[in-house]
Design a protein around this motif. Structure first.
Motif, PDB file in Angstrom:
ATOM      1  N   LYS A  33       0.829  -1.209   0.000  1.00  0.00           N
ATOM      2  CA  LYS A  33       0.000   0.000   0.000  1.00  0.00           C
ATOM      3  C   LYS A  33       0.863   1.258   0.000  1.00  0.00           C
ATOM      4  CE  LYS A  33      -3.630   2.530   2.413  1.00  0.00           C
ATOM      5  NZ  LYS A  33      -3.169   3.758   1.817  1.00  0.00           N
ATOM      6  N   LEU A  34       1.905   1.278   0.821  1.00  0.00           N
ATOM      7  CA  LEU A  34       2.791   2.444   0.859  1.00  0.00           C
ATOM      8  C   LEU A  34       3.426   2.708  -0.504  1.00  0.00           C
ATOM      9  CD1 LEU A  34       4.630   1.859   4.259  1.00  0.00           C
ATOM     10  CD2 LEU A  34       2.996   3.675   3.732  1.00  0.00           C
ATOM     11  N   ILE A  35       3.881   1.652  -1.146  1.00  0.00           N
ATOM     12  CA  ILE A  35       4.523   1.809  -2.454  1.00  0.00           C
ATOM     13  C   ILE A  35       3.508   2.274  -3.492  1.00  0.00           C
ATOM     14  CG2 ILE A  35       5.684   0.573  -4.332  1.00  0.00           C
ATOM     15  CD1 ILE A  35       6.920  -1.204  -2.032  1.00  0.00           C
ATOM     16  N   ARG A  36       2.316   1.689  -3.469  1.00  0.00           N
ATOM     17  CA  ARG A  36       1.276   2.123  -4.414  1.00  0.00           C
ATOM     18  C   ARG A  36       0.899   3.588  -4.185  1.00  0.00           C
ATOM     19  NH1 ARG A  36      -2.205  -3.473  -4.525  1.00  0.00           N
ATOM     20  NH2 ARG A  36      -1.188  -4.311  -6.390  1.00  0.00           N
ATOM     21  N   ASP A  37       0.856   3.999  -2.939  1.00  0.00           N
ATOM     22  CA  ASP A  37       0.572   5.410  -2.645  1.00  0.00           C
ATOM     23  C   ASP A  37       1.656   6.311  -3.229  1.00  0.00           C
ATOM     24  OD1 ASP A  37      -1.713   4.621  -1.290  1.00  0.00           O
ATOM     25  OD2 ASP A  37      -0.865   4.960   0.716  1.00  0.00           O
ATOM     26  N   LYS A  38       2.911   5.905  -3.091  1.00  0.00           N
ATOM     27  CA  LYS A  38       4.018   6.688  -3.661  1.00  0.00           C
ATOM     28  C   LYS A  38       3.933   6.704  -5.183  1.00  0.00           C
ATOM     29  CE  LYS A  38       6.331   8.535  -0.447  1.00  0.00           C
ATOM     30  NZ  LYS A  38       6.313   9.995  -0.356  1.00  0.00           N
ATOM     31  N   MET A  39       3.572   5.570  -5.766  1.00  0.00           N
ATOM     32  CA  MET A  39       3.428   5.520  -7.221  1.00  0.00           C
ATOM     33  C   MET A  39       2.346   6.496  -7.678  1.00  0.00           C
ATOM     34  SD  MET A  39       3.920   1.443  -7.958  1.00  0.00           S
ATOM     35  CE  MET A  39       4.186   1.518  -9.735  1.00  0.00           C
ATOM     36  N   ALA A  40       1.253   6.547  -6.956  1.00  0.00           N
ATOM     37  CA  ALA A  40       0.180   7.485  -7.298  1.00  0.00           C
ATOM     38  C   ALA A  40       0.663   8.927  -7.146  1.00  0.00           C
ATOM     39  CB  ALA A  40      -1.040   7.228  -6.419  1.00  0.00           C
ATOM     40  N   GLU A  41       1.414   9.177  -6.089  1.00  0.00           N
ATOM     41  CA  GLU A  41       1.954  10.520  -5.854  1.00  0.00           C
ATOM     42  C   GLU A  41       2.832  10.979  -7.014  1.00  0.00           C
ATOM     43  OE1 GLU A  41       5.206  12.447  -2.807  1.00  0.00           O
ATOM     44  OE2 GLU A  41       3.857  10.911  -2.013  1.00  0.00           O
ATOM     45  N   PHE A  42       3.619  10.063  -7.559  1.00  0.00           N
ATOM     46  CA  PHE A  42       4.510  10.390  -8.674  1.00  0.00           C
ATOM     47  C   PHE A  42       3.867  10.112 -10.035  1.00  0.00           C
ATOM     48  CE2 PHE A  42       7.571  10.014  -5.208  1.00  0.00           C
ATOM     49  CZ  PHE A  42       8.381  11.114  -5.447  1.00  0.00           C
ATOM     50  N   ARG A  43       2.573   9.778 -10.012  1.00  0.00           N
ATOM     51  CA  ARG A  43       1.818   9.501 -11.236  1.00  0.00           C
ATOM     52  C   ARG A  43       2.450   8.382 -12.068  1.00  0.00           C
ATOM     53  NH1 ARG A  43      -0.820  13.834  -9.998  1.00  0.00           N
ATOM     54  NH2 ARG A  43      -0.975  15.880 -10.726  1.00  0.00           N
ATOM     55  N   ILE A  44       2.809   7.313 -11.368  1.00  0.00           N
ATOM     56  CA  ILE A  44       3.407   6.145 -12.018  1.00  0.00           C
ATOM     57  C   ILE A  44       2.352   5.050 -12.063  1.00  0.00           C
ATOM     58  CG2 ILE A  44       5.169   4.352 -11.826  1.00  0.00           C
ATOM     59  CD1 ILE A  44       6.890   6.462 -10.305  1.00  0.00           C
ATOM     60  N   GLN A  45       2.109   4.536 -13.256  1.00  0.00           N
ATOM     61  CA  GLN A  45       1.150   3.449 -13.435  1.00  0.00           C
ATOM     62  C   GLN A  45       1.780   2.126 -13.005  1.00  0.00           C
ATOM     63  OE1 GLN A  45      -2.054   3.801 -14.732  1.00  0.00           O
ATOM     64  NE2 GLN A  45      -1.691   6.000 -14.651  1.00  0.00           N
ATOM     65  N   GLU A  46       0.944   1.236 -12.486  1.00  0.00           N
ATOM     66  CA  GLU A  46       1.445  -0.104 -12.131  1.00  0.00           C
ATOM     67  C   GLU A  46       1.731  -0.911 -13.362  1.00  0.00           C
ATOM     68  OE1 GLU A  46      -0.127  -2.655  -9.064  1.00  0.00           O
ATOM     69  OE2 GLU A  46      -1.037  -0.892  -8.166  1.00  0.00           O
TER      70      GLU A  46
END
Length: 65
Positions: A52-65
């Protein structure tokens, strides 16, 4: 030493956390020892938090999974 991008770091971290989660969950299901099962289940839950923490950071940096 190679230079990493934020996207590469987060994708690598997410992949590792997801792999660890799967391994811990599988081990918890397979063991007969209740104490060991509980520890593996705990570790799997910890990995879910990391995911969850990593996904939140990805969203913050607008990085798609």
């Amino acid at each position: 030493m190679a230079e990493w991008t934020m996207e590469e770091v987060l994708r690598l971290a997410l992949r590792h956390e997801m792999e660890n989660f799967g391994e811990y969950r599988k081990a918890a299901e397979q063991t007969q020892n209740p104490a060991v099962r509980k520890m593996f289940a705990y570790l799997a839950e910890e990995e879910k938090g990391h995911i969850k923490l990593i996904r939140d950071k990805m969203a913050e940096f607008r990085i798609q999974e």
